[in-house]
Write a protein that holds these residues in place. Structure first.
Motif, PDB file in Angstrom:
ATOM      1  N   GLN A 292      88.382  43.943  14.093  1.00 23.47           N
ATOM      2  CA  GLN A 292      87.878  43.698  12.667  1.00 23.47           C
ATOM      3  C   GLN A 292      86.574  44.593  12.524  1.00 23.47           C
ATOM      4  N   PRO A 293      86.601  44.883  11.096  1.00 25.81           N
ATOM      5  CA  PRO A 293      85.140  45.813  11.021  1.00 25.81           C
ATOM      6  C   PRO A 293      84.060  44.827  11.091  1.00 25.81           C
ATOM      7  N   ALA A 294      82.886  45.201  11.513  1.00 25.15           N
ATOM      8  CA  ALA A 294      81.906  44.201  11.955  1.00 25.15           C
ATOM      9  C   ALA A 294      81.198  44.135  10.344  1.00 25.15           C
ATOM     10  N   GLU A 295      80.948  42.875   9.849  1.00 27.42           N
ATOM     11  CA  GLU A 295      80.208  43.055   8.386  1.00 27.42           C
ATOM     12  C   GLU A 295      78.832  43.401   8.427  1.00 27.42           C
TER      13      GLU A 295
ATOM     14  N   ILE B 189      82.804  45.253  21.332  1.00 23.23           N
ATOM     15  CA  ILE B 189      82.592  46.154  20.206  1.00 23.23           C
ATOM     16  C   ILE B 189      83.354  47.422  20.376  1.00 23.23           C
ATOM     17  N   LYS B 190      83.678  48.286  19.467  1.00 23.82           N
ATOM     18  CA  LYS B 190      84.035  49.427  19.380  1.00 23.82           C
ATOM     19  C   LYS B 190      83.197  50.488  18.119  1.00 23.82           C
ATOM     20  N   TYR B 191      82.690  51.516  18.731  1.00 25.23           N
ATOM     21  CA  TYR B 191      81.863  52.273  17.905  1.00 25.23           C
ATOM     22  C   TYR B 191      82.110  53.684  18.153  1.00 25.23           C
ATOM     23  N   ARG B 192      81.483  54.635  17.225  1.00 27.08           N
ATOM     24  CA  ARG B 192      81.248  55.990  17.226  1.00 27.08           C
ATOM     25  C   ARG B 192      79.795  56.355  17.092  1.00 27.08           C
ATOM     26  N   LEU B 193      79.176  57.626  17.758  1.00 24.98           N
ATOM     27  CA  LEU B 193      77.657  57.775  17.615  1.00 24.98           C
ATOM     28  C   LEU B 193      77.727  59.080  16.957  1.00 24.98           C
ATOM     29  N   ALA B 194      76.695  59.493  16.216  1.00 25.97           N
ATOM     30  CA  ALA B 194      76.646  60.766  15.554  1.00 25.97           C
ATOM     31  C   ALA B 194      75.856  61.550  16.731  1.00 25.97           C
ATOM     32  N   LEU B 195      76.337  62.426  17.250  1.00 30.09           N
ATOM     33  CA  LEU B 195      75.820  63.279  18.037  1.00 30.09           C
ATOM     34  C   LEU B 195      75.249  64.747  17.378  1.00 30.09           C
ATOM     35  N   VAL B 196      73.928  65.087  17.848  1.00 33.17           N
ATOM     36  CA  VAL B 196      73.509  66.089  17.145  1.00 33.17           C
ATOM     37  C   VAL B 196      73.418  67.382  18.238  1.00 33.17           C
ATOM     38  N   ASP B 197      73.842  68.357  18.011  1.00 41.16           N
ATOM     39  CA  ASP B 197      74.009  69.573  18.688  1.00 41.16           C
ATOM     40  C   ASP B 197      72.979  70.553  18.425  1.00 41.16           C
TER      41      ASP B 197
ATOM     42  N   MET C  31      84.611  44.688  15.715  1.00 42.27           N
ATOM     43  CA  MET C  31      84.793  43.953  16.817  1.00 42.27           C
ATOM     44  C   MET C  31      85.954  43.151  17.156  1.00 42.27           C
ATOM     45  N   LEU C  32      86.130  42.982  18.342  1.00 45.28           N
ATOM     46  CA  LEU C  32      87.507  42.376  18.899  1.00 45.28           C
ATOM     47  C   LEU C  32      87.269  40.718  18.672  1.00 45.28           C
ATOM     48  N   GLN C  33      88.386  40.475  18.041  1.00 45.65           N
ATOM     49  CA  GLN C  33      88.363  39.045  17.544  1.00 45.65           C
ATOM     50  C   GLN C  33      89.119  38.294  18.518  1.00 45.65           C
TER      51      GLN C  33
END
Length: 102
Positions: A25-28, A39-47, A98-100
């Motif tokens: 479920q999307p984290a509020e 949790i699952k997430y992505r990060l912004a990576l700067v090159d 988040m994993l419910q």
């Protein structure tokens, strides 16, 4: 050289087929994160070399500690399945879910 279509698993890419049905479920908000949350997430990576930004593959981690009132906003310590740990500002987390428990 051409960029790879997906980041290597060493950079935190989560395989899409896990073999089991999981309820994500999307984290509020940051306030919804608690110690023990998966949790699952992505990060912004700067090159810096190319002067551009990219997103990481999906990463999966367990929340070890949450600071809701850190100097730069909420922060979390995350433990990955490899045992490595990250300390991140919650504002850096993209596509957070988040994993419910069933």
């Amino acid at each position: 050289s051409p960029r790879p279509a997906a980041l290597p698993s060493v950079l935190g890419d989560v395989p899409l087929a896990t073999g089991t049905k999981e309820n994500w479920q999307p984290a509020e908000s940051a306030a919804s994160l608690q110690t023990g949350s998966v949790i699952k997430y992505r990060l912004a990576l700067v090159d810096a070399w190319q002067g551009s930004a990219h997103q990481s593959g999906l990463r999966r981690a367990t929340v070890v500690k949450v600071w809701h009132d850190g100097p730069d906003g909420a922060a979390v310590v995350l433990r990955h399945s490899s045992g490595s740990m990250d300390c991140l500002e919650v504002s850096q987390l993209r596509d957070l879910s988040m994993l419910q428990s069933e």
